[in-house]
Design a protein around this motif. Structure first.
Motif, PDB file in Angstrom:
ATOM      1  N   VAL A  43      36.616  35.785  44.874  1.00 25.75           N
ATOM      2  CA  VAL A  43      35.636  35.678  45.434  1.00 25.75           C
ATOM      3  C   VAL A  43      35.246  35.821  46.512  1.00 25.75           C
ATOM      4  CG1 VAL A  43      34.663  33.430  46.165  1.00 25.75           C
ATOM      5  CG2 VAL A  43      35.894  32.931  43.977  1.00 25.75           C
ATOM      6  N   ALA A  44      36.253  36.457  47.319  1.00 30.50           N
ATOM      7  CA  ALA A  44      36.653  36.910  48.663  1.00 30.50           C
ATOM      8  C   ALA A  44      35.987  37.865  48.622  1.00 30.50           C
ATOM      9  CB  ALA A  44      37.896  36.146  50.366  1.00 30.50           C
ATOM     10  N   VAL A  45      36.399  38.513  47.611  1.00 37.00           N
ATOM     11  CA  VAL A  45      36.051  40.091  47.603  1.00 37.00           C
ATOM     12  C   VAL A  45      34.394  40.430  47.061  1.00 37.00           C
ATOM     13  CG1 VAL A  45      36.057  42.194  47.221  1.00 37.00           C
ATOM     14  CG2 VAL A  45      38.029  41.237  47.474  1.00 37.00           C
ATOM     15  N   ALA A  46      33.990  39.652  46.235  1.00 32.00           N
ATOM     16  CA  ALA A  46      32.484  39.945  45.555  1.00 32.00           C
ATOM     17  C   ALA A  46      31.509  38.975  46.913  1.00 32.00           C
ATOM     18  CB  ALA A  46      32.904  38.942  44.918  1.00 32.00           C
ATOM     19  N   THR A  47      32.579  37.938  47.834  1.00 25.98           N
ATOM     20  CA  THR A  47      31.712  37.331  48.752  1.00 25.98           C
ATOM     21  C   THR A  47      30.954  38.949  49.577  1.00 25.98           C
ATOM     22  OG1 THR A  47      32.380  35.426  48.196  1.00 25.98           O
ATOM     23  CG2 THR A  47      31.474  35.795  50.348  1.00 25.98           C
ATOM     24  N   GLY A  52      24.633  37.160  48.140  1.00 22.10           N
ATOM     25  CA  GLY A  52      24.412  36.260  47.438  1.00 22.10           C
ATOM     26  C   GLY A  52      25.198  36.220  45.905  1.00 22.10           C
ATOM     27  N   PHE A  53      26.164  35.923  46.570  1.00 25.15           N
ATOM     28  CA  PHE A  53      27.922  35.549  45.164  1.00 25.15           C
ATOM     29  C   PHE A  53      28.053  34.675  45.138  1.00 25.15           C
ATOM     30  CE2 PHE A  53      31.843  34.802  43.393  1.00 25.15           C
ATOM     31  CZ  PHE A  53      31.621  35.949  42.053  1.00 25.15           C
ATOM     32  N   LEU A  54      27.530  33.868  46.231  1.00 27.24           N
ATOM     33  CA  LEU A  54      28.338  32.039  46.464  1.00 27.24           C
ATOM     34  C   LEU A  54      26.898  31.411  46.447  1.00 27.24           C
ATOM     35  CD1 LEU A  54      31.468  32.311  47.913  1.00 27.24           C
ATOM     36  CD2 LEU A  54      30.858  31.801  45.094  1.00 27.24           C
ATOM     37  N   GLY A  56      22.710  29.945  45.225  1.00 27.50           N
ATOM     38  CA  GLY A  56      22.173  29.510  44.226  1.00 27.50           C
ATOM     39  C   GLY A  56      22.149  29.507  42.824  1.00 27.50           C
ATOM     40  N   ASP A  57      21.775  30.897  41.748  1.00 23.61           N
ATOM     41  CA  ASP A  57      21.956  30.891  40.274  1.00 23.61           C
ATOM     42  C   ASP A  57      23.530  31.178  40.281  1.00 23.61           C
ATOM     43  OD1 ASP A  57      19.500  29.288  39.944  1.00 23.61           O
ATOM     44  OD2 ASP A  57      19.027  31.509  39.511  1.00 23.61           O
ATOM     45  N   SER A  58      23.903  32.540  41.232  1.00 20.16           N
ATOM     46  CA  SER A  58      25.581  32.833  40.438  1.00 20.16           C
ATOM     47  C   SER A  58      26.269  31.657  41.712  1.00 20.16           C
ATOM     48  CB  SER A  58      24.985  34.006  42.237  1.00 20.16           C
ATOM     49  OG  SER A  58      26.554  34.625  42.574  1.00 20.16           O
ATOM     50  N   TRP A  59      25.907  31.318  42.283  1.00 15.92           N
ATOM     51  CA  TRP A  59      27.032  30.299  42.206  1.00 15.92           C
ATOM     52  C   TRP A  59      27.342  29.160  41.089  1.00 15.92           C
ATOM     53  CZ3 TRP A  59      31.002  27.824  44.580  1.00 15.92           C
ATOM     54  CH2 TRP A  59      31.591  26.888  45.190  1.00 15.92           C
ATOM     55  N   ARG A  60      25.809  28.397  40.732  1.00 15.10           N
ATOM     56  CA  ARG A  60      25.776  27.264  39.740  1.00 15.10           C
ATOM     57  C   ARG A  60      25.886  28.211  37.926  1.00 15.10           C
ATOM     58  NH1 ARG A  60      22.938  27.410  34.856  1.00 15.10           N
ATOM     59  NH2 ARG A  60      21.611  28.898  35.709  1.00 15.10           N
ATOM     60  N   ASP A  61      25.965  29.045  37.644  1.00 13.49           N
ATOM     61  CA  ASP A  61      26.707  29.836  37.283  1.00 13.49           C
ATOM     62  C   ASP A  61      28.135  30.413  37.157  1.00 13.49           C
ATOM     63  OD1 ASP A  61      23.936  30.311  36.316  1.00 13.49           O
ATOM     64  OD2 ASP A  61      23.785  32.608  35.945  1.00 13.49           O
ATOM     65  N   LEU A  62      28.540  30.319  38.410  1.00  9.16           N
ATOM     66  CA  LEU A  62      29.547  30.673  38.281  1.00  9.16           C
ATOM     67  C   LEU A  62      30.787  28.455  37.661  1.00  9.16           C
ATOM     68  CD1 LEU A  62      32.095  32.879  39.711  1.00  9.16           C
ATOM     69  CD2 LEU A  62      31.929  31.463  42.230  1.00  9.16           C
ATOM     70  N   ILE A 299      36.583  37.423  37.115  1.00 15.72           N
ATOM     71  CA  ILE A 299      36.751  38.352  37.062  1.00 15.72           C
ATOM     72  C   ILE A 299      35.672  38.920  35.867  1.00 15.72           C
ATOM     73  CG2 ILE A 299      37.877  40.170  35.368  1.00 15.72           C
ATOM     74  CD1 ILE A 299      40.857  38.929  36.086  1.00 15.72           C
ATOM     75  N   ASP A 300      35.108  38.632  35.501  1.00 11.53           N
ATOM     76  CA  ASP A 300      34.276  38.936  34.223  1.00 11.53           C
ATOM     77  C   ASP A 300      32.364  38.859  35.850  1.00 11.53           C
ATOM     78  OD1 ASP A 300      35.167  39.865  31.948  1.00 11.53           O
ATOM     79  OD2 ASP A 300      34.653  37.355  31.365  1.00 11.53           O
ATOM     80  N   ARG A 301      32.788  38.214  36.510  1.00 16.07           N
ATOM     81  CA  ARG A 301      31.690  39.360  37.660  1.00 16.07           C
ATOM     82  C   ARG A 301      31.738  39.822  38.864  1.00 16.07           C
ATOM     83  NH1 ARG A 301      29.655  35.731  33.768  1.00 16.07           N
ATOM     84  NH2 ARG A 301      28.526  33.785  34.428  1.00 16.07           N
ATOM     85  N   VAL A 302      32.779  39.798  38.872  1.00 19.76           N
ATOM     86  CA  VAL A 302      33.195  40.494  40.246  1.00 19.76           C
ATOM     87  C   VAL A 302      33.129  42.176  39.937  1.00 19.76           C
ATOM     88  CG1 VAL A 302      35.119  40.575  42.002  1.00 19.76           C
ATOM     89  CG2 VAL A 302      34.282  38.331  41.264  1.00 19.76           C
ATOM     90  N   LEU A 303      34.067  41.974  38.724  1.00 24.21           N
ATOM     91  CA  LEU A 303      34.045  43.810  38.921  1.00 24.21           C
ATOM     92  C   LEU A 303      32.885  44.108  38.402  1.00 24.21           C
ATOM     93  CD1 LEU A 303      37.615  43.258  36.002  1.00 24.21           C
ATOM     94  CD2 LEU A 303      37.443  43.892  38.807  1.00 24.21           C
ATOM     95  N   PRO A 304      32.127  43.575  38.350  1.00 24.25           N
ATOM     96  CA  PRO A 304      30.352  44.508  38.098  1.00 24.25           C
ATOM     97  C   PRO A 304      30.056  45.244  39.836  1.00 24.25           C
ATOM     98  CG  PRO A 304      30.575  43.255  35.963  1.00 24.25           C
ATOM     99  CD  PRO A 304      31.758  42.522  37.259  1.00 24.25           C
ATOM    100  N   ILE A 305      30.382  43.958  39.715  1.00 27.66           N
ATOM    101  CA  ILE A 305      29.867  44.101  41.985  1.00 27.66           C
ATOM    102  C   ILE A 305      30.723  45.048  42.346  1.00 27.66           C
ATOM    103  CG2 ILE A 305      29.844  42.909  43.987  1.00 27.66           C
ATOM    104  CD1 ILE A 305      29.430  40.118  42.701  1.00 27.66           C
ATOM    105  N   LEU A 306      31.906  45.455  41.643  1.00 26.29           N
ATOM    106  CA  LEU A 306      32.904  46.687  42.557  1.00 26.29           C
ATOM    107  C   LEU A 306      32.303  47.897  41.518  1.00 26.29           C
ATOM    108  CD1 LEU A 306      36.464  44.198  42.645  1.00 26.29           C
ATOM    109  CD2 LEU A 306      34.272  44.554  44.445  1.00 26.29           C
ATOM    110  N   GLY A 307      31.564  47.595  40.662  1.00 23.58           N
ATOM    111  CA  GLY A 307      31.315  49.051  40.088  1.00 23.58           C
ATOM    112  C   GLY A 307      32.386  49.571  39.027  1.00 23.58           C
TER     113      GLY A 307
END
Length: 347
Positions: A43-47, A52-54, A56-62, A299-307
């Motif tokens: 979560v820290a790396v993605a933020t 915007g990771f934490l 609006g909608d991203s926080w709700r979906d998480l 993991i499903d949310r973060v890894l795409p952010i990391l490419g």
């Protein structure tokens, strides 16, 4: 922390009470804490990578996405602890989700539909439990067969039709988006269920007996534990929680077709195993399974952010499962060697 059965009588005068340092040491060595640390780091790396990771909608979906998986992982934990597995939960989810929608479309109230979905799931779980506990057939074989049978029945029942949102109660569908202090209601309910299951496993005699059965079935039988009844109860609970997950599915997505929930049974098993529930039975906790569910979704949310490409995302999850199983065997082996050494030293 992972739970195991303590067979030492509480009145033993030679037994030392755990002090603060001992409790702290157990906490630091617990698998749950390790998984939680990994989750927080992700979560820290993605933020850091995405502001915007934490929000609006991203926080709700998480928070909302794991709600269904939390229920399945809780039920799977109860079954895995007894040295069994339930591969039919995805098909149970699909059937109960469709049944919930059909009940509402026929004019039943949301409460009747929801309770009907949970009861239907418990019935499907009882089918598994009876054949496994009383027929003494391996759970892997039975639940694989019922998974296909339940899905086939759903395909026959639903066909190419689907239950649409317009056929369901608007108040029921609102549960899929309603929040309390930015936390989705479905997630709150799922967490309350996890707490209830965890409390049961830790405090109830029948809950502790599940650990004893999974740790050593032969010893549990010699001790006179009601093994068949406990295994049957574990599968009924798993089915009921899968039924509740089906109710959640209908509320969240607003439409149910014959492919609802396909493949999620492997995620439920992965969440439990990664969270410290031993695949060989006898140890683990529902808290760890819950953290594992959040970790998989993150993991499903973060890894795409990391490419990271989709292929490697699946490889990461697979690596976590393999690592968890290997770690379980390593820790079990160390514990066995330690017990042997203690027996040799004790006069």
């Amino acid at each position: 922390m992972s739970t195991t059965v303590d067979t030492t009588p509480s009145t033993d005068p030679g037994r030392r009470r755990p002090d603060a340092r001992g409790v702290a040491g157990d906490l630091l060595r617990s698998r749950e804490l390790a998984v939680l640390v990994v989750l927080l780091l992700l979560v820290a790396v993605a933020t850091f990578k995405s502001n915007g990771f934490l929000t609006g909608d991203s926080w709700r979906d998480l928070l909302l996405t794991p709600s269904i998986l939390l229920l399945l992982a809780a039920g799977q934990t109860m079954v895995l602890i007894t040295r069994n597995v339930d591969l039919s939960v995805a098909s149970t989810l699909g059937l109960t989700a469709y049944a919930t929608g059909e009940l509402m479309s026929s004019g039943q109230s949301p409460w009747v539909a929801a309770l009907g979905g949970v009861a239907f799931g418990a019935f499907l779980g009882a089918i598994n439990g009876v054949m496994i506990a009383f027929g003494r057939v391996p759970a892997l074989v039975i639940t694989l067969g019922t998974s296909l049978a339940f899905r086939g029945f759903l395909l026959h029942w639903a066909g190419s039709d689907r239950v649409n949102a317009s056929e369901m109660d608007s108040g029921f569908l609102a549960l899929g988006t309603k929040q309390v202090l930015t936390i989705p209601v479905l997630t709150i309910i799922a967490l309350l269920v996890v707490v209830a299951v965890g409390y049961y496993l830790r405090t109830a005699r029948s809950g502790r007996e599940l650990y004893a059965i999974g740790s050593d079935p032969a010893a549990a039988a010699l001790f006179g534990l009601p093994i068949r009844q406990r295994v049957l109860g574990a599968f009924i609970a798993s089915g009921a929680l899968a039924g509740l997950a089906g109710v959640f599915f209908a509320a969240r997505y607003g439409g149910v077709s014959s492919n609802a929930g396909q493949g999620i049974e492997l995620q439920a098993i992965a969440a439990a195993v990664i969270g410290g529930v031993a695949i060989f039975g006898g140890s683990g906790s529902v808290w760890g399974a819950a953290i594992g569910a959040f970790l998989l979704v993150t993991i499903d949310r973060v890894l795409p952010i990391l490419g990271v490409p989709d292929f490697y995302q699946q490889a990461v999850v697979g690596g976590l499962i393999i690592g968890a199983v290997v770690l379980d065997r390593f820790l079990a082996s160390r514990a066995e060697h330690r017990l042997v050494a203690e027996r040799e030293v004790t006069p």
